[in-house]
Design an enzyme around this catalytic site. Structure first.
Site, PDB file in Angstrom:
ATOM      1  N   GLY A 217     -12.974 -27.087  59.029  1.00  0.00           N
ATOM      2  CA  GLY A 217     -12.451 -28.106  58.134  1.00  0.00           C
ATOM      3  C   GLY A 217     -12.942 -28.035  56.707  1.00  0.00           C
ATOM      4  O   GLY A 217     -12.956 -26.966  56.077  1.00  0.00           O
ATOM      5  N   TYR A 352     -19.716 -45.902  60.157  1.00  0.00           N
ATOM      6  CA  TYR A 352     -19.388 -44.808  59.233  1.00  0.00           C
ATOM      7  C   TYR A 352     -19.482 -45.290  57.776  1.00  0.00           C
ATOM      8  O   TYR A 352     -20.057 -44.617  56.917  1.00  0.00           O
ATOM      9  CB  TYR A 352     -17.983 -44.303  59.538  1.00  0.00           C
ATOM     10  CG  TYR A 352     -17.534 -43.123  58.700  1.00  0.00           C
ATOM     11  CD1 TYR A 352     -18.044 -41.859  58.938  1.00  0.00           C
ATOM     12  CD2 TYR A 352     -16.574 -43.287  57.696  1.00  0.00           C
ATOM     13  CE1 TYR A 352     -17.622 -40.769  58.188  1.00  0.00           C
ATOM     14  CE2 TYR A 352     -16.146 -42.213  56.946  1.00  0.00           C
ATOM     15  CZ  TYR A 352     -16.675 -40.948  57.188  1.00  0.00           C
ATOM     16  OH  TYR A 352     -16.259 -39.880  56.442  1.00  0.00           O
TER      17      TYR A 352
END
Length: 446
Positions: A217, A352
Site C-alpha cells: 500500500g 484510531y
C-alpha cells in the site's frame, strides 16, 4: 483500486450524460512524472511588494513564463498572490480582485498559491484581521476552483523572507504535480534553514531513509518514491509480511528488516541495521499503522491498545532512540503519517483518531528537540486514499467519502508519498512541526 465512476464521466457518452445531469465530474489530476514541466502555462505573480519582485525573479530563473499582469483570455498555469504586507482588511481588495479577473483563464489542473504571513498576538488588530482573512479567502477560493485546479498557501513566519530556500521549495511543490491532491492547505515556513538541491529530479540523493509498514500500500509507494528521488532505503515490516517486504526492497534496491516496531528495542534495531549497512540514518518515515474499528460502547482492551501501541507509542519510542544517537543526521528528518480522522474524528474510530491525533501532538512537541539537532519533524494527514483498506468500505459510504472533497475523488498512495518526499528533503529544512493534509480539501470545514 480503480474509481470506475471517475473513468466513466471523463470520456465519451458518460461525460456528456454527466454534464447534462449536473453530476460530479472529477477531473483527471496532473500528477508528477520525472521530466514534466513544473506548470502547464504562464505564471502570473500578483502583488506590489519586494517579496513579489523576488519571487517573480526566482521563477524566471526556473525557466518559467512569468507575467506581472495577466493577458485576457490566455490560458494560465498558475496565479501566485503575494500578500505579505497586508496591514488592514481593506488591503486585500485590490490584489484579490486582480486575481479574480484571471480565474476564468486558469487551465486544467492549474495552481493558485498565496504567500502571506500568519496572524499573531503581537500584530495590531487590523493586521491580524487581514492576515487571518487570507486564510478564509484561500480556503474558500480552493472550493470554487474547477478542472483539477488547486489553491494552497505559504505562510512566512517571523522574519522569513520570500526567497528563503524552504519558501521556494514549498512554492515548487505546490506548483508541481507532486501536490495534486493537496488543496485548501497552508504550510508555514518558520526559519530560513534548508538548502535547495543541485538536481531537482533527485532531491534525496545520498540520503539513507527508513520506512516502516513498507510491505504494501502506501508504505510500498513511499519506498518507490523516495528511491526515485535518490534515497537509499531500509524497509521495515512484520515478519508475517516478509515476502512482500522482500519484493519491495528488491524493487527499490534497498534492504529489508523484519521487525515488530512495538518492541522496546525497535529503535535500536533500526539504527543498528542502518548503520551496519549504510553508515548512518538521515530520514525516518513512520508509516506503519492499523485500524481496529468499533463503536466506543463496544470497544475492548485488545482493539484499543493494539492501535495505540502501533500507531503512536512505537513512534515515540523509536524517536527517542534516534534522537539519542550520533548516527541520526547530521540534518535528520522525521515524517509521520497521521490522518484527517485525527483532526475531524470519524464514527467508530475513537481508538484510531486518538492515535492519529497523538501523532500530530507528538510532532508539534518534538519539533524543538529535532531542531536542536539541526533537523525537522512533520506529519502528513491523508484523507480518503484509494487502497485495499478503503476498498472494503461499503459501496455507498465509499462513494460519499470519495466525492466529499473539492476535487470530488479519492487520492492515490502516490499523493501521500510525494508529500512525504518533499518534507524529507533538505529543501524543507525551514518547515518544522507542521501537519500537511493530503485530502483534496473537505467540502465542509477546512
Amino acid at each position: 483500486m480503480t474509481d470506475k465512476y471517475a473513468q466513466l464521466v471523463n470520456q465519451g457518452l458518460g461525460k456528456n450524460v454527466a454534464k447534462k445531469l449536473g453530476l460530479p465530474q472529477p477531473a483527471v489530476l496532473r500528477r508528477y512524472e520525472p521530466g514534466q514541466p513544473l506548470v502547464t502555462g504562464p505564471v502570473v505573480v500578483l502583488g506590489e511588494t519586494a517579496a513579489a519582485d523576488k519571487l517573480a525573479a526566482e521563477l524566471l530563473s526556473w525557466d518559467l513564463d512569468v507575467r506581472r499582469h495577466a493577458v485576457p483570455r490566455e490560458k494560465l498555469g498558475a496565479i501566485i498572490l503575494v500578500l505579505d504586507e497586508v496591514a488592514h482588511p481593506r488591503d486585500l481588495e485590490k490584489p484579490v480582485l486582480a486575481a479574480a479577473g484571471s480565474l476564468r483563464d486558469l487551465g486544467p489542473c492549474a495552481r493558485v498559491v498565496t504567500v502571506s504571513r500568519p496572524s499573531g498576538e503581537t500584530d495590531t488588530p487590523a493586521a491580524a484581521a487581514a492576515r487571518q482573512g487570507v486564510d478564509g479567502f484561500l480556503r474558500s477560493l480552493a472550493k470554487e476552483l474547477r478542472a483539477g485546479a488547486t489553491g494552497n498557501g505559504i505562510l512566512l513566519d517571523g522574519g522569513v523572507e520570500a526567497a528563503s530556500p524552504s519558501v521556494l521549495a514549498a512554492l515548487r511543490f505546490f506548483l508541481s504535480g507532486r501536490s495534486a491532491y493537496v488543496d485548501g492547505q497552508f504550510l508555514t515556513v518558520s526559519s530560513a534553514a534548508g538548502s535547495l538541491p543541485d538536481d531537482v529530479e533527485r532531491p534525496l540523493a545520498g540520503k539513507v531513509a527508513v520506512v516502516t509498514g513498507a510491505a504494501r500500500g502506501i508504505g510500498a509507494q513511499i519506498a518507490r518514491t523516495l528511491h526515485r528521488d535518490g534515497a537509499t532505503l531500509v524497509l521495515v515490516d512484520l515478519p508475517a509480511a516478509g515476502d512482500h517486504l522482500a519484493a519491495v526492497a528488491n524493487a527499490v534496491k534497498g534492504t529489508a528488516l523484519q521487525l515488530d516496531i512495538t518492541r522496546e528495542d525497535a529503535g535500536q534495531r533500526i539504527l543498528e541495521h542502518a548503520v551496519q549497512r549504510h553508515g548512518r540514518l538521515d530520514i525516518m518515515v513512520h508509516n506503519a499503522g492499523i485500524t481496529r474499528d468499533k463503536l466506543l460502547a463496544n470497544m475492548d482492551h485488545g482493539r484499543w491498545s493494539s492501535v495505540i501501541n502501533i500507531n503512536i507509542s512505537a513512534q515515540l519510542r523509536i524517536n527517542e532512540a534516534l534522537l539519542a544517537s550520533e548516527h541520526f543526521g547530521p540534518a535528520p528528518r522525521i515524517v509521520s503519517v497521521a490522518s484527517t480522522s485525527g483532526i475531524a474524528g470519524n464514527r467508530g474510530q475513537t481508538n484510531y483518531a486518538a492515535s492519529k491525533g497523538g501523532v500530530m501532538g507528538m510532532v508539534r512537541a518534538t519539533s524543538s528537540l529535532v531542531a536542536a539537532a539541526g533537523g525537522t519533524i512533520n506529519a502528513v494527514a491523508p484523507g480518503f486514499i484509494e487502497t485495499e483498506m478503503t476498498e472494503r468500505i461499503p459501496f455507498a459510504l465509499r462513494e460519499v467519502a470519495r466525492r466529499a472533497n473539492s476535487l470530488q475523488q479519492g487520492g492515490k498512495p502516490a499523493d501521500v508519498a510525494e508529500t512525504i518526499a518533499f518534507l524529507a528533503s533538505d529543501a524543507a529544512g525551514g518547515i518544522n512541526g507542521e501537519v500537511l493534509r493530503v485530502c483534496g480539501q473537505n467540502m465542509v470545514g477546512a
